[in-house]
Design a protein around this motif. Structure first.
Motif, PDB file in Angstrom:
ATOM      1  N   VAL A   1       3.792   8.344  -7.245  1.00  0.00           N
ATOM      2  CA  VAL A   1       3.880   7.030  -6.589  1.00  0.00           C
ATOM      3  C   VAL A   1       2.483   6.642  -6.088  1.00  0.00           C
ATOM      4  O   VAL A   1       1.780   7.496  -5.517  1.00  0.00           O
ATOM      5  CB  VAL A   1       4.870   7.084  -5.381  1.00  0.00           C
ATOM      6  N   PRO A   2       2.055   5.394  -6.299  1.00  0.00           N
ATOM      7  CA  PRO A   2       0.696   5.016  -5.860  1.00  0.00           C
ATOM      8  C   PRO A   2       0.594   4.887  -4.337  1.00  0.00           C
ATOM      9  O   PRO A   2       1.568   4.544  -3.672  1.00  0.00           O
ATOM     10  CB  PRO A   2       0.477   3.648  -6.523  1.00  0.00           C
ATOM     11  N   PHE A   3      -0.573   5.147  -3.850  1.00  0.00           N
ATOM     12  CA  PHE A   3      -0.914   4.940  -2.434  1.00  0.00           C
ATOM     13  C   PHE A   3       0.103   5.573  -1.481  1.00  0.00           C
ATOM     14  O   PHE A   3       0.742   4.875  -0.683  1.00  0.00           O
ATOM     15  CB  PHE A   3      -1.099   3.436  -2.142  1.00  0.00           C
ATOM     16  N   VAL A   4       0.249   6.882  -1.602  1.00  0.00           N
ATOM     17  CA  VAL A   4       1.101   7.602  -0.650  1.00  0.00           C
ATOM     18  C   VAL A   4       0.288   8.580   0.207  1.00  0.00           C
ATOM     19  O   VAL A   4       0.817   9.179   1.137  1.00  0.00           O
ATOM     20  CB  VAL A   4       2.254   8.367  -1.358  1.00  0.00           C
TER      21      VAL A   4
ATOM     22  N   ALA B   1      -0.157  -0.972  -7.999  1.00  0.00           N
ATOM     23  CA  ALA B   1      -0.470  -0.195  -9.212  1.00  0.00           C
ATOM     24  C   ALA B   1      -1.970   0.103  -9.209  1.00  0.00           C
ATOM     25  O   ALA B   1      -2.714  -0.356  -8.330  1.00  0.00           O
ATOM     26  CB  ALA B   1      -0.077  -0.970 -10.459  1.00  0.00           C
ATOM     27  N   ASN B   2      -2.391   0.855 -10.188  1.00  0.00           N
ATOM     28  CA  ASN B   2      -3.806   1.219 -10.313  1.00  0.00           C
ATOM     29  C   ASN B   2      -4.327   0.846 -11.694  1.00  0.00           C
ATOM     30  O   ASN B   2      -3.539   0.671 -12.629  1.00  0.00           O
ATOM     31  CB  ASN B   2      -3.965   2.732 -10.133  1.00  0.00           C
ATOM     32  N   ILE B   3      -5.644   0.791 -11.835  1.00  0.00           N
ATOM     33  CA  ILE B   3      -6.183   0.481 -13.168  1.00  0.00           C
ATOM     34  C   ILE B   3      -5.997   1.641 -14.140  1.00  0.00           C
ATOM     35  O   ILE B   3      -5.933   1.430 -15.337  1.00  0.00           O
ATOM     36  CB  ILE B   3      -7.679   0.040 -13.139  1.00  0.00           C
TER      37      ILE B   3
ATOM     38  N   PHE C   1     -12.166  -4.554   0.126  1.00  0.00           N
ATOM     39  CA  PHE C   1     -12.563  -3.142   0.155  1.00  0.00           C
ATOM     40  C   PHE C   1     -11.364  -2.235  -0.095  1.00  0.00           C
ATOM     41  O   PHE C   1     -10.226  -2.567   0.242  1.00  0.00           O
ATOM     42  CB  PHE C   1     -13.184  -2.799   1.511  1.00  0.00           C
ATOM     43  N   HIS C   2     -11.652  -1.061  -0.656  1.00  0.00           N
ATOM     44  CA  HIS C   2     -10.614  -0.061  -0.885  1.00  0.00           C
ATOM     45  C   HIS C   2     -10.286   0.625   0.448  1.00  0.00           C
ATOM     46  O   HIS C   2     -11.192   0.902   1.242  1.00  0.00           O
ATOM     47  CB  HIS C   2     -11.129   0.966  -1.903  1.00  0.00           C
ATOM     48  N   PRO C   3      -8.999   0.913   0.689  1.00  0.00           N
ATOM     49  CA  PRO C   3      -8.648   1.584   1.950  1.00  0.00           C
ATOM     50  C   PRO C   3      -9.404   2.890   2.186  1.00  0.00           C
ATOM     51  O   PRO C   3      -9.689   3.236   3.343  1.00  0.00           O
ATOM     52  CB  PRO C   3      -7.147   1.860   1.810  1.00  0.00           C
TER      53      PRO C   3
ATOM     54  N   VAL D   1      -3.927  -3.917  -6.668  1.00  0.00           N
ATOM     55  CA  VAL D   1      -4.414  -3.074  -7.757  1.00  0.00           C
ATOM     56  C   VAL D   1      -5.506  -2.153  -7.217  1.00  0.00           C
ATOM     57  O   VAL D   1      -6.555  -2.623  -6.762  1.00  0.00           O
ATOM     58  CB  VAL D   1      -4.947  -3.922  -8.928  1.00  0.00           C
ATOM     59  N   GLY D   2      -5.217  -0.868  -7.246  1.00  0.00           N
ATOM     60  CA  GLY D   2      -6.189   0.134  -6.803  1.00  0.00           C
ATOM     61  C   GLY D   2      -6.859   0.785  -7.990  1.00  0.00           C
ATOM     62  O   GLY D   2      -6.781   0.304  -9.128  1.00  0.00           O
ATOM     63  N   GLU D   3      -7.486   1.930  -7.693  1.00  0.00           N
ATOM     64  CA  GLU D   3      -8.352   2.558  -8.692  1.00  0.00           C
ATOM     65  C   GLU D   3      -7.610   3.598  -9.548  1.00  0.00           C
ATOM     66  O   GLU D   3      -7.438   3.397 -10.755  1.00  0.00           O
ATOM     67  CB  GLU D   3      -9.504   3.203  -7.915  1.00  0.00           C
ATOM     68  N   ALA D   4      -7.166   4.650  -8.912  1.00  0.00           N
ATOM     69  CA  ALA D   4      -6.551   5.750  -9.656  1.00  0.00           C
ATOM     70  C   ALA D   4      -5.780   6.625  -8.675  1.00  0.00           C
ATOM     71  O   ALA D   4      -6.103   6.661  -7.486  1.00  0.00           O
ATOM     72  CB  ALA D   4      -7.638   6.584 -10.334  1.00  0.00           C
ATOM     73  N   PRO D   5      -4.777   7.337  -9.170  1.00  0.00           N
ATOM     74  CA  PRO D   5      -4.041   8.237  -8.268  1.00  0.00           C
ATOM     75  C   PRO D   5      -4.949   9.329  -7.718  1.00  0.00           C
ATOM     76  O   PRO D   5      -5.848   9.805  -8.411  1.00  0.00           O
ATOM     77  CB  PRO D   5      -2.975   8.849  -9.179  1.00  0.00           C
ATOM     78  N   GLY D   6      -4.696   9.711  -6.477  1.00  0.00           N
ATOM     79  CA  GLY D   6      -5.341  10.885  -5.900  1.00  0.00           C
ATOM     80  C   GLY D   6      -4.361  12.055  -5.967  1.00  0.00           C
ATOM     81  O   GLY D   6      -3.321  11.973  -6.649  1.00  0.00           O
ATOM     82  N   ALA D   7      -4.662  13.118  -5.207  1.00  0.00           N
ATOM     83  CA  ALA D   7      -3.836  14.332  -5.281  1.00  0.00           C
ATOM     84  C   ALA D   7      -2.387  14.059  -4.860  1.00  0.00           C
ATOM     85  O   ALA D   7      -1.445  14.502  -5.515  1.00  0.00           O
ATOM     86  CB  ALA D   7      -4.459  15.408  -4.407  1.00  0.00           C
ATOM     87  N   ASP D   8      -2.195  13.325  -3.760  1.00  0.00           N
ATOM     88  CA  ASP D   8      -0.817  13.075  -3.276  1.00  0.00           C
ATOM     89  C   ASP D   8      -0.032  12.226  -4.256  1.00  0.00           C
ATOM     90  O   ASP D   8       1.155  12.458  -4.495  1.00  0.00           O
ATOM     91  CB  ASP D   8      -0.861  12.369  -1.908  1.00  0.00           C
ATOM     92  N   GLU D   9      -0.707  11.236  -4.815  1.00  0.00           N
ATOM     93  CA  GLU D   9      -0.039  10.333  -5.763  1.00  0.00           C
ATOM     94  C   GLU D   9       0.325  11.092  -7.039  1.00  0.00           C
ATOM     95  O   GLU D   9       1.410  10.920  -7.596  1.00  0.00           O
ATOM     96  CB  GLU D   9      -0.961   9.149  -6.105  1.00  0.00           C
ATOM     97  N   ASP D  10      -0.589  11.959  -7.467  1.00  0.00           N
ATOM     98  CA  ASP D  10      -0.365  12.779  -8.665  1.00  0.00           C
ATOM     99  C   ASP D  10       0.846  13.700  -8.450  1.00  0.00           C
ATOM    100  O   ASP D  10       1.655  13.929  -9.345  1.00  0.00           O
ATOM    101  CB  ASP D  10      -1.635  13.606  -8.905  1.00  0.00           C
TER     102      ASP D  10
ATOM    103  N   ALA E   1      -3.648   9.357   2.287  1.00  0.00           N
ATOM    104  CA  ALA E   1      -4.287   8.770   3.476  1.00  0.00           C
ATOM    105  C   ALA E   1      -4.588   7.280   3.258  1.00  0.00           C
ATOM    106  O   ALA E   1      -4.353   6.448   4.150  1.00  0.00           O
ATOM    107  CB  ALA E   1      -5.566   9.541   3.788  1.00  0.00           C
ATOM    108  N   SER E   2      -5.094   6.931   2.066  1.00  0.00           N
ATOM    109  CA  SER E   2      -5.371   5.498   1.789  1.00  0.00           C
ATOM    110  C   SER E   2      -4.085   4.693   1.835  1.00  0.00           C
ATOM    111  O   SER E   2      -4.066   3.556   2.307  1.00  0.00           O
ATOM    112  CB  SER E   2      -5.984   5.329   0.399  1.00  0.00           C
ATOM    113  N   GLY E   3      -3.036   5.302   1.315  1.00  0.00           N
ATOM    114  CA  GLY E   3      -1.736   4.619   1.304  1.00  0.00           C
ATOM    115  C   GLY E   3      -1.224   4.372   2.709  1.00  0.00           C
ATOM    116  O   GLY E   3      -0.617   3.321   2.977  1.00  0.00           O
TER     117      GLY E   3
HETATM  118  N1  URA Z   1      -6.420   5.362  -4.282  1.00  0.00           N
HETATM  119  C1  URA Z   1      -6.122   4.502  -5.275  1.00  0.00           C
HETATM  120  O1  URA Z   1      -6.970   3.736  -5.731  1.00  0.00           O
HETATM  121  N2  URA Z   1      -4.909   4.514  -5.759  1.00  0.00           N
HETATM  122  C2  URA Z   1      -3.941   5.296  -5.304  1.00  0.00           C
HETATM  123  O2  URA Z   1      -2.838   5.224  -5.813  1.00  0.00           O
HETATM  124  C3  URA Z   1      -4.266   6.171  -4.262  1.00  0.00           C
HETATM  125  C4  URA Z   1      -5.505   6.195  -3.761  1.00  0.00           C
END
Ligand code: URA
Length: 234
Positions: A101-104, A128-130, A202-204, A88-97, A106-108
């Protein structure tokens, strides 16, 4: 301690049976009918856990919070519907938006690398994200956004029933565990979400900025893998 606990228990049961027979003779008709339907209702609601497809359909073209205005795609989640391990991550970033798809981004990429090093395929976990829509400028999710969106993540967790949830970073840990403890204190220590084991780490994106901390997340993941190795999913 009674001299003979079995004898004492038998006497107790006999006395109780006599008492119930006596109450029946006085006109008692047993437990009220309401008890049975209530139990039925409880069973029915437990049976009615929606599937991931149903949860996604319920979200629809979500406009429940202000984030819908700026999003390209709602990022629902990705992976196996019966995953043993959920991230469970935080929220989509630009690439995910962009991709939905979540975490695609740099963090992904870092998360994928970690999964590979752990011997896991991305398709066998669930991610997924919160919150499911990108906050402007990648700011932290705001309380009203989390309050609106978190129930959908909670339904996803119910549908998947993972054995372990790995929470990535502070905002996700605070939202899901309803705590204000710093992530530096939470990480590496087992927590619980209902009856599911939770490992905050920790978050990636933090690990990209602070590579010297990666060994801590690696150690946290070792605990997760050890637990999973010793516990098959029921
Ligand atoms: N960071 C997050 O927490 N979630 C994502 O989907 C991408 C980056």
């Amino acid at each position: 301690m009674p001299e003979d606990p079995v004898k004492e228990l038998r006497e107790l049961v006999d006395n109780l049976s006599d008492w119930l027979r006596y109450q029946r003779r006085l006109g008692w008709r047993g437990l009220p009918d309401k008890v049975a339907p209530q139990r039925e209702d409880r069973k029915k609601s437990a049976d009615k856990i929606p599937s991931l497809e149903e949860i996604r359909a319920e979200m629809g073209d979500c406009r429940r919070c202000k984030l819908y205005g700026g999003r390209k795609k709602l990022v629902f989640g990705d992976g196996a519907a019966n995953a043993r391990l959920m991230f469970v991550g935080e929220a989509p970033g630009a690439d995910e938006d962009q991709q939905g798809v979540p975490f695609v981004g740099a963090s992904g990429q870092l998360l994928n690398k970690m999964l590979t090093n752990l011997g896991l395929r991305r398709e066998e976990v669930y991610i997924a994200n919160i919150i499911k829509c990108r906050p402007p400028g990648n700011r932290d999710p705001e309380a009203d956004e989390v309050a609106t969106c978190l129930p959908f993540l909670e339904k996803q967790i119910q549908a998947i029933r993972p054995q372990v949830i790995v929470i990535l970073g502070r905002p996700a840990a605070h939202a899901l565990l309803r705590t204000k403890e710093p992530i530096t204190r939470l990480r590496g220590h087992w927590q619980r979400y209902h009856n599911i084991r939770v490992m905050p780490t920790f978050h990636p994106s933090y690990l990209l900025r602070a590579p010297q901390e990666r060994r801590k997340t690696w150690a946290d993941m070792q605990q997760v893998m050890e637990y999973l190795a010793g516990h098959e999913k029921a």
